[in-house]
Design a protein around this motif. Structure first.
Motif, PDB file in Angstrom:
ATOM      1  N   ASP A 176      18.484 -21.936-136.387  1.00 50.55           N
ATOM      2  CA  ASP A 176      18.219 -23.221-137.039  1.00 50.55           C
ATOM      3  C   ASP A 176      19.213 -23.470-138.164  1.00 50.55           C
ATOM      4  N   ALA A 177      19.511 -22.431-138.933  1.00 49.98           N
ATOM      5  CA  ALA A 177      20.474 -22.580-140.020  1.00 49.98           C
ATOM      6  C   ALA A 177      21.835 -22.988-139.481  1.00 49.98           C
ATOM      7  N   LEU A 178      22.214 -22.408-138.350  1.00 52.46           N
ATOM      8  CA  LEU A 178      23.504 -22.722-137.744  1.00 52.46           C
ATOM      9  C   LEU A 178      23.528 -24.151-137.233  1.00 52.46           C
ATOM     10  N   GLU A 179      22.450 -24.564-136.585  1.00 59.36           N
ATOM     11  CA  GLU A 179      22.398 -25.910-136.035  1.00 59.36           C
ATOM     12  C   GLU A 179      22.371 -26.971-137.128  1.00 59.36           C
ATOM     13  N   GLN A 180      21.635 -26.693-138.205  1.00 59.51           N
ATOM     14  CA  GLN A 180      21.428 -27.688-139.254  1.00 59.51           C
ATOM     15  C   GLN A 180      22.427 -27.555-140.403  1.00 59.51           C
ATOM     16  N   LYS A 181      23.299 -26.541-140.329  1.00 59.12           N
ATOM     17  CA  LYS A 181      24.223 -26.242-141.440  1.00 59.12           C
ATOM     18  C   LYS A 181      23.445 -26.088-142.738  1.00 59.12           C
ATOM     19  N   ASP A 182      22.348 -25.341-142.667  1.00 62.14           N
ATOM     20  CA  ASP A 182      21.418 -25.180-143.784  1.00 62.14           C
ATOM     21  C   ASP A 182      21.748 -23.876-144.514  1.00 62.14           C
ATOM     22  N   GLU A 183      22.474 -23.980-145.626  1.00 62.40           N
ATOM     23  CA  GLU A 183      22.901 -22.784-146.346  1.00 62.40           C
ATOM     24  C   GLU A 183      21.718 -22.042-146.966  1.00 62.40           C
ATOM     25  N   GLU A 184      20.715 -22.773-147.420  1.00 66.94           N
ATOM     26  CA  GLU A 184      19.554 -22.122-148.031  1.00 66.94           C
ATOM     27  C   GLU A 184      18.815 -21.261-147.008  1.00 66.94           C
ATOM     28  N   LEU A 185      18.622 -21.807-145.819  1.00 67.25           N
ATOM     29  CA  LEU A 185      17.954 -21.052-144.754  1.00 67.25           C
ATOM     30  C   LEU A 185      18.807 -19.868-144.323  1.00 67.25           C
ATOM     31  N   ALA A 186      20.113 -20.089-144.237  1.00 64.94           N
ATOM     32  CA  ALA A 186      21.023 -19.005-143.859  1.00 64.94           C
ATOM     33  C   ALA A 186      20.968 -17.875-144.878  1.00 64.94           C
ATOM     34  N   THR A 187      20.938 -18.220-146.153  1.00 61.53           N
ATOM     35  CA  THR A 187      20.862 -17.208-147.204  1.00 61.53           C
ATOM     36  C   THR A 187      19.555 -16.425-147.112  1.00 61.53           C
ATOM     37  N   GLU A 188      18.478 -17.108-146.770  1.00 58.67           N
ATOM     38  CA  GLU A 188      17.182 -16.439-146.610  1.00 58.67           C
ATOM     39  C   GLU A 188      17.245 -15.388-145.501  1.00 58.67           C
ATOM     40  N   VAL A 189      17.922 -15.734-144.396  1.00 59.68           N
ATOM     41  CA  VAL A 189      18.071 -14.782-143.294  1.00 59.68           C
ATOM     42  C   VAL A 189      18.873 -13.568-143.748  1.00 59.68           C
ATOM     43  N   ILE A 190      19.967 -13.814-144.430  1.00 61.52           N
ATOM     44  CA  ILE A 190      20.838 -12.729-144.867  1.00 61.52           C
ATOM     45  C   ILE A 190      20.130 -11.816-145.864  1.00 61.52           C
ATOM     46  N   GLU A 191      19.462 -12.407-146.830  1.00 59.95           N
ATOM     47  CA  GLU A 191      18.788 -11.617-147.859  1.00 59.95           C
ATOM     48  C   GLU A 191      17.574 -10.879-147.298  1.00 59.95           C
ATOM     49  N   GLY A 192      17.019 -11.369-146.179  1.00 59.86           N
ATOM     50  CA  GLY A 192      15.860 -10.719-145.589  1.00 59.86           C
ATOM     51  C   GLY A 192      16.190  -9.510-144.743  1.00 59.86           C
ATOM     52  N   ASP A 193      17.480  -9.224-144.576  1.00 64.18           N
ATOM     53  CA  ASP A 193      17.857  -8.095-143.706  1.00 64.18           C
ATOM     54  C   ASP A 193      17.385  -6.765-144.269  1.00 64.18           C
ATOM     55  N   GLY A 194      17.315  -6.680-145.591  1.00 66.82           N
ATOM     56  CA  GLY A 194      16.852  -5.444-146.209  1.00 66.82           C
ATOM     57  C   GLY A 194      15.423  -5.098-145.807  1.00 66.82           C
ATOM     58  N   GLU A 195      14.586  -6.112-145.673  1.00 65.82           N
ATOM     59  CA  GLU A 195      13.210  -5.879-145.257  1.00 65.82           C
ATOM     60  C   GLU A 195      13.161  -5.282-143.853  1.00 65.82           C
ATOM     61  N   ILE A 196      13.986  -5.796-142.960  1.00 72.17           N
ATOM     62  CA  ILE A 196      14.037  -5.272-141.593  1.00 72.17           C
ATOM     63  C   ILE A 196      14.513  -3.824-141.605  1.00 72.17           C
ATOM     64  N   ASN A 197      15.514  -3.535-142.415  1.00 78.62           N
ATOM     65  CA  ASN A 197      16.033  -2.166-142.487  1.00 78.62           C
ATOM     66  C   ASN A 197      14.964  -1.193-142.975  1.00 78.62           C
ATOM     67  N   ARG A 198      14.189  -1.609-143.980  1.00 81.14           N
ATOM     68  CA  ARG A 198      13.125  -0.739-144.482  1.00 81.14           C
ATOM     69  C   ARG A 198      12.044  -0.524-143.422  1.00 81.14           C
ATOM     70  N   MET A 199      11.724  -1.592-142.699  1.00 80.96           N
ATOM     71  CA  MET A 199      10.743  -1.498-141.626  1.00 80.96           C
ATOM     72  C   MET A 199      11.233  -0.514-140.561  1.00 80.96           C
ATOM     73  N   TYR A 200      12.496  -0.622-140.233  1.00 86.20           N
ATOM     74  CA  TYR A 200      13.082   0.279-139.241  1.00 86.20           C
ATOM     75  C   TYR A 200      12.986   1.735-139.689  1.00 86.20           C
ATOM     76  N   LEU A 201      13.353   2.010-140.938  1.00 88.01           N
ATOM     77  CA  LEU A 201      13.334   3.379-141.426  1.00 88.01           C
ATOM     78  C   LEU A 201      11.920   3.951-141.452  1.00 88.01           C
ATOM     79  N   ASP A 202      10.951   3.131-141.824  1.00 90.65           N
ATOM     80  CA  ASP A 202       9.557   3.588-141.835  1.00 90.65           C
ATOM     81  C   ASP A 202       9.087   3.945-140.426  1.00 90.65           C
ATOM     82  N   LEU A 203       9.430   3.099-139.465  1.00 90.44           N
ATOM     83  CA  LEU A 203       9.010   3.358-138.084  1.00 90.44           C
ATOM     84  C   LEU A 203       9.780   4.541-137.488  1.00 90.44           C
TER      85      LEU A 203
END
Length: 229
Positions: A33-60
């Motif tokens: 959606d960020a790519l389609e809409q050129k939405d920098e705020e949404l894109a930043t949210e995706v990028i900054e949220g990667d840490g949460e995924i990494n922590r989830m991965y390490l826990d599992l």
């Protein structure tokens, strides 16, 4: 560990892997959606949220290691834990690719190739991911094989998209006459072309990871490695 506690840990692992897949799928939707809409705020949210995924991965990952080391599972339980371990690795890599999409959205200048429907490609990969995870949840060999078959169509669509970009670039007369390589417009165009080709490549890779998930799931269910190799 009492048998009931052990079975609960296995059940919890399945639930947690499925939850991780839901979060990853949502991040992928946001990246598209960020790519389609050129939405920098949404894109930043995706990028900054990667840490949460990494922590989830390490826990599992640690949960899988503990089950393997402390419980010494055999047969079906062993395949389930091993498959879950591999699946979370593919999910983490899909999240990384969603982060790439966020970066492309921030860098995007304009839509120069409207014939290339990235959103359609992305939705196709989302369907593949969801199909693979549903196969894991329901232990469905048929769905595993369906995901693998879908990858051929995705590869064809991605190849056609890349060919369209190259063809349109060759045929473009946007600047007319002789082209000055030092023209900033040329540099901008080439950056947009590179971004779009990278986007198509990353979408195709997401599909490959969905196939990996289906392959590991089939192995988990039937001890069948036909999709792995």
């Amino acid at each position: 560990m009492p048998r009931n506690d052990y079975q609960k840990k296995l059940s919890d692992l399945r639930d947690d892997v499925l939850y991780m897949s839901e979060v990853v799928a949502e991040r992928l939707r946001m990246g598209l959606d960020a790519l389609e809409q050129k939405d920098e705020e949404l894109a930043t949210e995706v990028i900054e949220g990667d840490g949460e995924i990494n922590r989830m991965y390490l826990d599992l990952e640690q949960d899988c290691v503990d089950l393997l080391a402390l419980q010494q599972p055999v047969a079906g339980d062993l395949r389930f834990i091993a498959a879950s371990f591999k699946i979370i690795t593919d999910l983490e890599r899909i999240a990384d690719l969603a982060t790439n999409l966020g970066g492309y959205a921030i860098d995007a200048q304009r839509d120069v190739f409207p014939d290339v429907d990235v959103q359609r490609l992305g939705e196709y990969t989302l369907d593949m991911l969801e199909g693979a995870m549903h196969a894991y949840s329901e232990e469905s060999p048929a769905e595993c094989r369906a995901v693998a078959e879908s990858d051929e169509d995705l590869d064809a669509m991605c190849a056609a998209a890349s060919e369209t970009v190259v063809r349109d670039l060759i045929e473009t007369d946007e600047f007319g006459g002789d082209v000055d390589p030092s023209d900033e417009r040329i540099e901008t165009l080439m950056q947009d072309v590179s971004r779009l080709l990278l986007t198509v490549r990353d979408v195709e890779r997401i599909g490959d990871h969905a196939v990996n998930i289906a392959a590991r799931t089939l192995y988990m269910i039937e001890n069948d490695d036909e999709l792995i190799y």
